[in-house]
Structure formats: C-alpha cells, structure tokens
Write a protein that holds these residues in place. Structure first.
Motif, PDB file in Angstrom:
ATOM      1  N   GLU A 146       0.845  -1.188   0.000  1.00 51.02           N
ATOM      2  CA  GLU A 146       0.000   0.000   0.000  1.00 51.02           C
ATOM      3  C   GLU A 146       0.888   1.247   0.000  1.00 51.02           C
ATOM      4  O   GLU A 146       1.960   1.257   0.614  1.00 51.02           O
ATOM      5  CB  GLU A 146      -0.888   0.021   1.243  1.00 51.02           C
ATOM      6  CG  GLU A 146      -1.923  -1.085   1.291  1.00 51.02           C
ATOM      7  CD  GLU A 146      -3.160  -0.749   0.458  1.00 51.02           C
ATOM      8  OE1 GLU A 146      -3.188   0.344  -0.141  1.00 51.02           O
ATOM      9  OE2 GLU A 146      -4.065  -1.595   0.419  1.00 51.02           O
ATOM     10  N   PRO A 147       0.458   2.318  -0.663  1.00 50.02           N
ATOM     11  CA  PRO A 147       1.222   3.559  -0.548  1.00 50.02           C
ATOM     12  C   PRO A 147       1.198   4.083   0.879  1.00 50.02           C
ATOM     13  O   PRO A 147       0.192   3.964   1.579  1.00 50.02           O
ATOM     14  CB  PRO A 147       0.498   4.516  -1.514  1.00 50.02           C
ATOM     15  CG  PRO A 147      -0.851   3.925  -1.731  1.00 50.02           C
ATOM     16  CD  PRO A 147      -0.708   2.451  -1.552  1.00 50.02           C
ATOM     17  N   ALA A 148       2.321   4.654   1.314  1.00 51.31           N
ATOM     18  CA  ALA A 148       2.398   5.235   2.659  1.00 51.31           C
ATOM     19  C   ALA A 148       1.746   6.604   2.706  1.00 51.31           C
ATOM     20  O   ALA A 148       1.290   7.048   3.763  1.00 51.31           O
ATOM     21  CB  ALA A 148       3.853   5.339   3.094  1.00 51.31           C
ATOM     22  N   GLY A 149       1.676   7.266   1.577  1.00 50.42           N
ATOM     23  CA  GLY A 149       1.076   8.590   1.507  1.00 50.42           C
ATOM     24  C   GLY A 149       0.493   8.849   0.138  1.00 50.42           C
ATOM     25  O   GLY A 149       0.810   8.145  -0.835  1.00 50.42           O
ATOM     26  N   VAL A 150      -0.372   9.852   0.045  1.00 46.10           N
ATOM     27  CA  VAL A 150      -1.007  10.212  -1.224  1.00 46.10           C
ATOM     28  C   VAL A 150      -1.045  11.733  -1.338  1.00 46.10           C
ATOM     29  O   VAL A 150      -1.455  12.426  -0.403  1.00 46.10           O
ATOM     30  CB  VAL A 150      -2.445   9.655  -1.321  1.00 46.10           C
ATOM     31  CG1 VAL A 150      -3.082  10.077  -2.646  1.00 46.10           C
ATOM     32  CG2 VAL A 150      -2.446   8.134  -1.194  1.00 46.10           C
ATOM     33  N   LEU A 151      -0.595  12.254  -2.482  1.00 45.82           N
ATOM     34  CA  LEU A 151      -0.728  13.674  -2.800  1.00 45.82           C
ATOM     35  C   LEU A 151      -1.998  13.839  -3.621  1.00 45.82           C
ATOM     36  O   LEU A 151      -2.083  13.358  -4.751  1.00 45.82           O
ATOM     37  CB  LEU A 151       0.486  14.168  -3.586  1.00 45.82           C
ATOM     38  CG  LEU A 151       1.866  13.876  -2.965  1.00 45.82           C
ATOM     39  CD1 LEU A 151       2.953  14.488  -3.825  1.00 45.82           C
ATOM     40  CD2 LEU A 151       1.946  14.376  -1.535  1.00 45.82           C
ATOM     41  N   ARG A 152      -2.990  14.491  -3.051  1.00 44.33           N
ATOM     42  CA  ARG A 152      -4.312  14.588  -3.669  1.00 44.33           C
ATOM     43  C   ARG A 152      -4.472  15.883  -4.456  1.00 44.33           C
ATOM     44  O   ARG A 152      -3.635  16.773  -4.401  1.00 44.33           O
ATOM     45  CB  ARG A 152      -5.391  14.461  -2.604  1.00 44.33           C
ATOM     46  CG  ARG A 152      -5.320  13.156  -1.814  1.00 44.33           C
ATOM     47  CD  ARG A 152      -6.648  12.796  -1.177  1.00 44.33           C
ATOM     48  NE  ARG A 152      -6.585  11.522  -0.466  1.00 44.33           N
ATOM     49  CZ  ARG A 152      -6.702  10.339  -1.044  1.00 44.33           C
ATOM     50  NH1 ARG A 152      -6.877  10.258  -2.350  1.00 44.33           N
ATOM     51  NH2 ARG A 152      -6.641   9.231  -0.327  1.00 44.33           N
ATOM     52  N   ASN A 153      -5.585  15.950  -5.219  1.00 41.79           N
ATOM     53  CA  ASN A 153      -5.943  17.147  -5.998  1.00 41.79           C
ATOM     54  C   ASN A 153      -4.832  17.525  -6.974  1.00 41.79           C
ATOM     55  O   ASN A 153      -4.526  18.697  -7.158  1.00 41.79           O
ATOM     56  CB  ASN A 153      -6.248  18.323  -5.076  1.00 41.79           C
ATOM     57  CG  ASN A 153      -7.292  17.995  -4.031  1.00 41.79           C
ATOM     58  OD1 ASN A 153      -8.231  17.244  -4.295  1.00 41.79           O
ATOM     59  ND2 ASN A 153      -7.132  18.538  -2.830  1.00 41.79           N
ATOM     60  N   ALA A 154      -4.260  16.507  -7.603  1.00 42.21           N
ATOM     61  CA  ALA A 154      -3.131  16.728  -8.513  1.00 42.21           C
ATOM     62  C   ALA A 154      -3.567  16.875  -9.962  1.00 42.21           C
ATOM     63  O   ALA A 154      -2.726  16.979 -10.848  1.00 42.21           O
ATOM     64  CB  ALA A 154      -2.121  15.588  -8.388  1.00 42.21           C
ATOM     65  N   GLY A 155      -4.878  16.859 -10.235  1.00 36.64           N
ATOM     66  CA  GLY A 155      -5.362  16.969 -11.609  1.00 36.64           C
ATOM     67  C   GLY A 155      -5.012  15.710 -12.386  1.00 36.64           C
ATOM     68  O   GLY A 155      -5.395  14.604 -12.000  1.00 36.64           O
ATOM     69  N   TYR A 156      -4.297  15.875 -13.490  1.00 41.45           N
ATOM     70  CA  TYR A 156      -3.778  14.741 -14.256  1.00 41.45           C
ATOM     71  C   TYR A 156      -2.253  14.772 -14.137  1.00 41.45           C
ATOM     72  O   TYR A 156      -1.562  15.312 -14.995  1.00 41.45           O
ATOM     73  CB  TYR A 156      -4.226  14.811 -15.710  1.00 41.45           C
ATOM     74  CG  TYR A 156      -5.704  14.534 -15.879  1.00 41.45           C
ATOM     75  CD1 TYR A 156      -6.192  13.231 -15.872  1.00 41.45           C
ATOM     76  CD2 TYR A 156      -6.617  15.577 -16.005  1.00 41.45           C
ATOM     77  CE1 TYR A 156      -7.546  12.974 -15.993  1.00 41.45           C
ATOM     78  CE2 TYR A 156      -7.980  15.324 -16.137  1.00 41.45           C
ATOM     79  CZ  TYR A 156      -8.433  14.022 -16.131  1.00 41.45           C
ATOM     80  OH  TYR A 156      -9.782  13.755 -16.243  1.00 41.45           O
ATOM     81  N   PRO A 157      -1.712  14.202 -13.037  1.00 44.71           N
ATOM     82  CA  PRO A 157      -0.293  14.378 -12.726  1.00 44.71           C
ATOM     83  C   PRO A 157       0.616  13.654 -13.714  1.00 44.71           C
ATOM     84  O   PRO A 157       0.302  12.576 -14.197  1.00 44.71           O
ATOM     85  CB  PRO A 157      -0.169  13.787 -11.322  1.00 44.71           C
ATOM     86  CG  PRO A 157      -1.273  12.764 -11.253  1.00 44.71           C
ATOM     87  CD  PRO A 157      -2.400  13.354 -12.048  1.00 44.71           C
ATOM     88  N   HIS A 158       1.719  14.273 -13.979  1.00 45.47           N
ATOM     89  CA  HIS A 158       2.698  13.696 -14.900  1.00 45.47           C
ATOM     90  C   HIS A 158       4.077  13.755 -14.252  1.00 45.47           C
ATOM     91  O   HIS A 158       4.401  12.908 -13.432  1.00 45.47           O
ATOM     92  CB  HIS A 158       2.645  14.428 -16.241  1.00 45.47           C
ATOM     93  CG  HIS A 158       3.070  13.599 -17.395  1.00 45.47           C
ATOM     94  ND1 HIS A 158       4.386  13.430 -17.751  1.00 45.47           N
ATOM     95  CD2 HIS A 158       2.353  12.885 -18.295  1.00 45.47           C
ATOM     96  CE1 HIS A 158       4.467  12.648 -18.813  1.00 45.47           C
ATOM     97  NE2 HIS A 158       3.253  12.294 -19.166  1.00 45.47           N
TER      98      HIS A 158
END
Length: 262
Positions: A146-158
């Motif tokens: 599982e990911p330890a963290g998540v960066l949210r509201n990133a749109g369509y991240p590249h």
C-alpha cells in the motif's frame, strides 16, 4: 530509440531512455565536446525485462546507483499500470542481473516517477486516480504494498520531483496550466493537498494544446542540481524555466523564460 518518453542519467556520460515501444535503451555519450557536432550513436544495452516484469509501454524512468557497479532502473509501464525494477551491472556492460515487478497497488497509468534524495521514498504519479502515490522504500516493497502517503488534488499528474531537502514535492498537472507544490517535513506518510499551485503556461498556449481535458498542461518537470531552477515542458511549450523559490515561497517573485519565443 523508438517512441521516446522518459530519461534519466546514470552518470554524466550514460543515459537510460524509456521508449513507449517496449524497451529501455542505455547510451554512452561521446567524450568529445558536443558543440557544433552531429553524431549518431548506438545503444550499448537494451533492457526488456522478463516474464512478470517484462517491459510494456515504458514511459518515465528513475535511476538509483547501488554498490558493486549495480544500477537500479525503476520504470513506469503506463498501460499495464505497473512499476518494474531492473538491476543492471555496469561492470558487465549494463547487463540485467535482476528483473521484478515492484509497484502496482493503487496505480492507474503511472506517468511519472521520482526518488527522494535520502533514498527513503518513491513518488509515482497516477494519471487515472488524479493523485501521486508515495511508497516507503524497504526490502519488503512489492506489487501488493500500500502507498504510505497520497498527494491529492493533482489533476492529471505527470512529472514529479522532490526538492533537494525532500521537504517539497513538485507535480506537473497535464490537465491544467499548473505545477502543484506539496510541503512536508521529509516524512511523506498520510494524505496531503497542494500548499500552492503555480501557473507555468499562459492561457493561449494552454488552450492550443487542449485536445482533451487530460491535455494541454505541463508534463515534463525537473529541478537543476543547484536546487534553484525548475524546468517544465509540454508539446506546445518546448522548455521554460522558473525560480524554485518562487514556487515554494509565495513571497519570492517568479521569473520565467520560454525558449519557443524570441
């Protein structure tokens, strides 16, 4: 080289290049000064992977140097939603000695990858889930982790990059004009929203590349070795530079330079 997408330096003379047509190619740059010259060189090694870690639509790539001449290549396989790990040995002409699937859980079209400078974290942008997954580097890391963290509201991240002190992560949003900035203490566990979003394209340029809601914005992103300058790129804006401090600190004025214009 075929459908070139991502690249990373192994050292100052060796490049690893990910090709969407199904392989990673390693190139040794000529020793002569490149100014005023045009040279054609062949790959010194092609990495394809094996079995469950066979490369498929490789896009972005990150290089990590190991001991005893080993080099780890972390490769985003876009359309199989998988990050694979390939260990090559420079003493053996960069022959692959290990191939394995590394990350899969939570990923939907992994479009960018970055390693923290302290070697503790892997950040992978997930286009389909509109976020960036952060995984803690460990010996037990695998496709079910599982990911330890998540960066949210990133749109369509590249494109994604850690700053030199690992206290900020920059994310290029291909679906908007923005680069999103996330702040942390160096521990990237938990969920985070951007602390700032910075426009790196003007409206006209953005709309020119707006073929779909997922396109038009910045894709490629990197930070120079001095940790002062951010470079961003997309189809409609070949290359532009910004002061890193202007993105991470709103009190510092920004500067930019677009090489597509005189």
């Amino acid at each position: 080289m075929g459908e070139i997408h991502g690249l990373d330096f192994v050292d100052n003379r060796t490049l690893a290049i990910a090709n969407r047509d199904g392989l990673v190619a390693l190139f040794a740059l000529p020793r002569e000064e490149p100014a005023g010259q045009s040279r054609e060189i062949a790959a010194i090694r092609r990495v394809k992977g094996r079995r469950s870690s066979k490369l498929n639509s490789p896009g972005s790539i990150a290089v990590r140097l190991e001991s005893h001449g080993r080099v780890t290549l972390l490769v985003c396989n876009n359309y199989t939603h998988l990050v694979t790990r390939h260990v090559v040995n420079r003493w053996l002409g960069y022959r692959a000695t290990s191939n394995q699937p590394l990350l899969k859980r939570g990923l939907d079209i992994p479009d960018g990858i970055a390693l923290s400078h302290d070697g503790q974290w892997i950040a992978v942008s997930s286009h389909g889930t509109k976020d960036v997954k952060i995984y803690r580097m460990s010996a037990s890391l695998g496709p079910d982790s599982e990911p330890a963290g998540v960066l949210r509201n990133a749109g369509y991240p590249h494109g994604v990059r850690f700053t030199a002190d690992d206290r900020h992560i920059l994310v290029a949003d291909a679906g908007s004009r923005m680069v999103h900035v996330y702040a942390g203490s160096g521990d990237w566990t938990g969920n985070r929203a951007p602390t700032r979003s910075f426009a790196v394209l003007d409206e006209e340029t953005f709309l020119r590349g707006r073929a779909s809601p997922e396109e038009g914005g910045p894709k490629g992103l990197d930070i120079d070795r001095s940790n002062n300058v951010v470079a961003v790129t997309c189809e409609e804006q070949t290359l532009a530079f910004f002061a890193l401090a202007s993105l991470t600190n709103p009190q510092v004025p920004a500067f930019g330079h677009d090489l597509t214009r005189p």
